[in-house]
Design a protein around this motif. Structure first.
Motif, short mmCIF file in Angstrom:
data_model
loop_
_atom_site.label_atom_id
_atom_site.label_comp_id
_atom_site.label_asym_id
_atom_site.label_seq_id
_atom_site.Cartn_x
_atom_site.Cartn_y
_atom_site.Cartn_z
N ASP A 23 50.11 40.82 49.74
CA ASP A 23 49.35 41.11 48.45
C ASP A 23 47.97 40.73 48.73
O ASP A 23 47.59 39.87 48.92
CB ASP A 23 49.89 40.18 47.36
N SER A 26 44.91 38.39 45.99
CA SER A 26 46.17 38.11 45.37
C SER A 26 45.81 37.24 44.23
O SER A 26 46.63 36.79 43.45
CB SER A 26 47.05 37.29 46.67
N ALA A 29 47.90 34.24 43.39
CA ALA A 29 49.69 34.26 44.26
C ALA A 29 50.81 34.67 43.16
O ALA A 29 51.77 34.44 43.72
CB ALA A 29 49.68 33.24 45.28
N ALA A 46 49.70 36.06 50.93
CA ALA A 46 48.75 36.32 49.73
C ALA A 46 47.27 36.19 50.44
O ALA A 46 46.84 35.35 50.81
CB ALA A 46 48.94 35.14 48.73
N ALA A 57 45.78 29.89 44.66
CA ALA A 57 46.91 30.42 45.44
C ALA A 57 47.66 29.62 46.08
O ALA A 57 49.11 29.48 46.24
CB ALA A 57 46.59 31.76 46.31
#
Length: 223
Positions: A23, A26, A29, A46, A57
Protein backbone atom coordinates in the motif's frame (compact mmCIF):
# COMPACT_ATOMS: atom_id res chain seq x y z
CA UNK A 1 -9.33 -4.55 17.82
CA UNK A 2 -10.84 -4.72 14.33
CA UNK A 3 -10.11 -1.53 12.43
CA UNK A 4 -12.80 0.42 10.56
CA UNK A 5 -12.03 2.05 7.20
CA UNK A 6 -13.89 4.65 5.17
CA UNK A 7 -16.21 3.95 2.26
CA UNK A 8 -13.69 4.40 -0.57
CA UNK A 9 -11.02 2.22 1.08
CA UNK A 10 -13.71 -0.36 1.84
CA UNK A 11 -14.55 -0.49 -1.88
CA UNK A 12 -10.83 -0.82 -2.72
CA UNK A 13 -10.57 -3.72 -0.26
CA UNK A 14 -13.25 -5.64 -2.17
CA UNK A 15 -10.68 -6.20 -4.93
CA UNK A 16 -7.95 -7.47 -2.61
CA UNK A 17 -7.61 -11.26 -2.42
CA UNK A 18 -3.90 -11.85 -2.63
CA UNK A 19 -0.84 -13.09 -0.79
CA UNK A 20 1.09 -9.86 -0.20
CA UNK A 21 -0.06 -6.24 -0.51
CA UNK A 22 2.00 -3.08 -0.95
CA UNK A 23 0.00 0.00 0.00
CA UNK A 24 1.76 3.12 -1.30
CA UNK A 25 1.06 6.39 0.52
CA UNK A 26 -0.36 4.25 3.29
CA UNK A 27 -0.88 7.17 5.69
CA UNK A 28 -1.80 5.47 9.00
CA UNK A 29 -1.66 1.92 7.51
CA UNK A 30 -5.43 1.50 7.86
CA UNK A 31 -5.84 -0.45 4.61
CA UNK A 32 -3.03 -2.98 5.25
CA UNK A 33 -4.26 -3.53 8.82
CA UNK A 34 -7.84 -4.02 7.58
CA UNK A 35 -6.66 -6.39 4.83
CA UNK A 36 -4.70 -8.55 7.28
CA UNK A 37 -7.46 -8.58 9.91
CA UNK A 38 -10.03 -9.65 7.30
CA UNK A 39 -7.72 -12.29 5.80
CA UNK A 40 -7.60 -10.56 2.41
CA UNK A 41 -3.79 -10.92 2.40
CA UNK A 42 -1.25 -12.80 4.53
CA UNK A 43 1.30 -9.97 4.75
CA UNK A 44 1.73 -6.38 3.64
CA UNK A 45 4.05 -3.44 3.10
CA UNK A 46 2.86 -0.01 4.22
CA UNK A 47 4.90 2.56 2.29
CA UNK A 48 4.92 6.21 3.32
CA UNK A 49 7.16 9.07 2.20
CA UNK A 50 6.21 11.53 4.98
CA UNK A 51 7.76 10.99 8.43
CA UNK A 52 4.61 11.80 10.49
CA UNK A 53 2.26 9.31 8.82
CA UNK A 54 5.12 6.75 8.69
CA UNK A 55 5.47 6.92 12.47
CA UNK A 56 1.67 6.75 12.88
CA UNK A 57 1.60 3.66 10.61
CA UNK A 58 4.28 2.01 12.74
CA UNK A 59 2.34 2.81 15.90
CA UNK A 60 -0.99 1.54 14.51
CA UNK A 61 0.60 -1.65 13.21
CA UNK A 62 2.22 -2.32 16.59
CA UNK A 63 -0.98 -1.47 18.52
CA UNK A 64 -2.86 -4.06 16.46
CA UNK A 65 -0.16 -6.69 17.04
CA UNK A 66 0.70 -6.93 13.35
CA UNK A 67 4.34 -5.80 13.24
CA UNK A 68 5.36 -9.33 12.23
CA UNK A 69 3.19 -9.30 9.08
CA UNK A 70 3.10 -5.61 8.08
CA UNK A 71 6.42 -4.06 7.13
CA UNK A 72 6.12 -0.27 7.52
CA UNK A 73 8.68 1.41 5.27
CA UNK A 74 9.76 5.02 4.82
CA UNK A 75 10.39 5.63 1.13
CA UNK A 76 9.25 7.31 -2.06
CA UNK A 77 6.65 5.57 -4.20
CA UNK A 78 7.32 2.02 -5.33
CA UNK A 79 10.91 1.98 -4.03
CA UNK A 80 9.59 0.37 -0.80
CA UNK A 81 8.47 -2.74 -2.71
CA UNK A 82 10.24 -6.08 -2.79
CA UNK A 83 9.63 -8.62 -5.57
CA UNK A 84 7.15 -10.74 -3.63
CA UNK A 85 4.08 -8.46 -3.67
CA UNK A 86 1.23 -9.53 -5.92
CA UNK A 87 -1.02 -6.49 -5.45
CA UNK A 88 -0.30 -2.76 -5.14
CA UNK A 89 -2.77 -0.16 -3.90
CA UNK A 90 -2.29 3.59 -4.34
CA UNK A 91 -5.16 5.59 -2.87
CA UNK A 92 -6.12 9.15 -2.03
CA UNK A 93 -3.98 11.03 -4.54
CA UNK A 94 -4.52 12.92 -7.78
CA UNK A 95 -4.38 10.95 -11.01
CA UNK A 96 -1.22 12.69 -12.33
CA UNK A 97 0.68 11.82 -9.12
CA UNK A 98 -0.44 8.18 -9.21
CA UNK A 99 0.63 7.99 -12.87
CA UNK A 100 4.02 9.49 -11.98
CA UNK A 101 4.52 7.00 -9.13
CA UNK A 102 3.83 4.11 -11.52
CA UNK A 103 6.15 5.51 -14.16
CA UNK A 104 8.98 6.32 -11.75
CA UNK A 105 8.77 2.83 -10.25
CA UNK A 106 8.10 0.80 -13.39
CA UNK A 107 11.10 -1.45 -12.67
CA UNK A 108 9.07 -2.71 -9.68
CA UNK A 109 6.24 -3.75 -12.03
CA UNK A 110 8.27 -6.23 -14.10
CA UNK A 111 6.34 -9.17 -12.61
CA UNK A 112 3.00 -7.38 -13.10
CA UNK A 113 1.36 -7.28 -9.67
CA UNK A 114 -2.33 -6.39 -9.75
CA UNK A 115 -3.00 -2.65 -9.33
CA UNK A 116 -5.88 -1.02 -7.47
CA UNK A 117 -5.68 2.75 -7.90
CA UNK A 118 -8.02 5.27 -6.28
CA UNK A 119 -7.67 8.80 -7.60
CA UNK A 120 -9.25 11.94 -6.17
CA UNK A 121 -9.13 13.81 -9.50
CA UNK A 122 -8.02 13.44 -13.14
CA UNK A 123 -7.74 9.70 -13.81
CA UNK A 124 -6.81 10.12 -17.50
CA UNK A 125 -2.99 10.04 -16.93
CA UNK A 126 -3.41 6.77 -15.00
CA UNK A 127 -5.09 5.10 -17.98
CA UNK A 128 -2.39 6.40 -20.32
CA UNK A 129 0.33 4.96 -18.12
CA UNK A 130 -1.39 1.62 -17.60
CA UNK A 131 -1.59 1.14 -21.36
CA UNK A 132 2.11 1.98 -21.79
CA UNK A 133 3.12 -0.31 -18.91
CA UNK A 134 1.35 -3.39 -20.30
CA UNK A 135 -1.71 -3.37 -18.07
CA UNK A 136 -5.37 -3.85 -18.91
CA UNK A 137 -8.20 -2.16 -16.99
CA UNK A 138 -10.44 -4.88 -15.55
CA UNK A 139 -12.89 -2.70 -13.64
CA UNK A 140 -13.68 0.92 -12.82
CA UNK A 141 -15.80 2.04 -9.89
CA UNK A 142 -17.06 5.38 -8.60
CA UNK A 143 -17.56 5.95 -4.88
CA UNK A 144 -19.25 8.99 -3.36
CA UNK A 145 -18.14 10.03 0.10
CA UNK A 146 -18.83 13.38 1.78
CA UNK A 147 -20.08 14.84 -1.53
CA UNK A 148 -16.82 13.98 -3.35
CA UNK A 149 -16.84 11.37 -6.12
CA UNK A 150 -13.73 9.15 -6.28
CA UNK A 151 -12.58 6.90 -9.11
CA UNK A 152 -11.13 3.44 -8.56
CA UNK A 153 -9.30 1.63 -11.37
CA UNK A 154 -8.46 -2.07 -11.14
CA UNK A 155 -5.82 -3.32 -13.59
CA UNK A 156 -4.02 -6.58 -14.33
CA UNK A 157 -1.33 -7.62 -16.80
CA UNK A 158 -2.70 -7.40 -20.33
CA UNK A 159 -2.91 -5.36 -23.50
CA UNK A 160 -5.38 -2.61 -24.29
CA UNK A 161 -5.64 0.14 -26.85
CA UNK A 162 -7.91 2.87 -25.57
CA UNK A 163 -9.47 5.58 -27.70
CA UNK A 164 -9.15 9.23 -26.64
CA UNK A 165 -12.71 9.05 -25.31
CA UNK A 166 -11.96 5.88 -23.31
CA UNK A 167 -8.83 7.51 -21.89
CA UNK A 168 -10.85 10.46 -20.65
CA UNK A 169 -14.04 8.79 -19.44
CA UNK A 170 -12.90 5.22 -18.76
CA UNK A 171 -13.60 2.13 -20.90
CA UNK A 172 -15.70 0.40 -18.24
CA UNK A 173 -17.52 3.59 -17.21
CA UNK A 174 -18.55 4.22 -20.82
CA UNK A 175 -20.27 0.82 -20.93
CA UNK A 176 -22.11 1.37 -17.65
CA UNK A 177 -23.04 5.01 -17.26
CA UNK A 178 -24.51 4.78 -13.77
CA UNK A 179 -25.98 7.62 -11.70
CA UNK A 180 -22.62 8.54 -10.13
CA UNK A 181 -20.96 8.72 -13.54
CA UNK A 182 -23.67 11.10 -14.75
CA UNK A 183 -23.42 13.19 -11.57
CA UNK A 184 -19.63 13.41 -11.82
CA UNK A 185 -19.65 14.67 -15.41
CA UNK A 186 -22.64 16.98 -14.91
CA UNK A 187 -20.60 18.62 -12.15
CA UNK A 188 -17.71 18.93 -14.60
CA UNK A 189 -19.97 20.69 -17.11
CA UNK A 190 -20.98 23.24 -14.45
CA UNK A 191 -17.32 23.84 -13.53
CA UNK A 192 -16.31 24.27 -17.20
CA UNK A 193 -19.24 26.60 -17.91
CA UNK A 194 -18.11 28.80 -15.02
CA UNK A 195 -14.65 28.98 -16.58
CA UNK A 196 -16.06 29.97 -19.98
CA UNK A 197 -17.94 32.86 -18.35
CA UNK A 198 -14.68 34.13 -16.84
CA UNK A 199 -12.97 33.89 -20.22
CA UNK A 200 -15.68 35.67 -22.24
CA UNK A 201 -13.86 39.03 -22.29
CA UNK A 202 -10.39 37.56 -22.74
CA UNK A 203 -8.53 38.60 -25.88
CA UNK A 204 -7.37 35.11 -26.75
CA UNK A 205 -10.50 32.98 -27.17
CA UNK A 206 -8.67 29.74 -28.08
CA UNK A 207 -8.82 28.45 -24.48
CA UNK A 208 -12.50 29.36 -24.24
CA UNK A 209 -13.26 27.50 -27.48
CA UNK A 210 -11.31 24.50 -26.24
CA UNK A 211 -13.36 24.35 -23.03
CA UNK A 212 -16.61 24.72 -24.99
CA UNK A 213 -15.57 21.73 -27.10
CA UNK A 214 -14.99 19.74 -23.90
CA UNK A 215 -18.50 20.63 -22.73
CA UNK A 216 -19.96 19.46 -26.05
CA UNK A 217 -18.04 16.16 -25.78
CA UNK A 218 -19.26 15.52 -22.21
CA UNK A 219 -22.86 16.28 -23.19
CA UNK A 220 -22.56 13.82 -26.11
CA UNK A 221 -21.31 11.09 -23.75
CA UNK A 222 -24.13 11.75 -21.28
CA UNK A 223 -26.83 11.87 -23.99
Amino acid sequence: MMIQINKRLSKVSEYINHNKLADIGSDHAYLPIFAIQNKLVKEAIAGEVVKGPFLAAQQNTKANGLSNVIDVKLGNGLEVIDETVDVITICGMGGPLIAQILDDGKDKLSHYPDLILQSNIHALPIRQNLQQLGYKIMDEILVKEKKHIYEIIVAKKGEMTLSAKEMKFGPVFLKHKDDLFIEKWEREIVALENITKQLEDHQDQSRNNEIKQQIVQIKEVLA
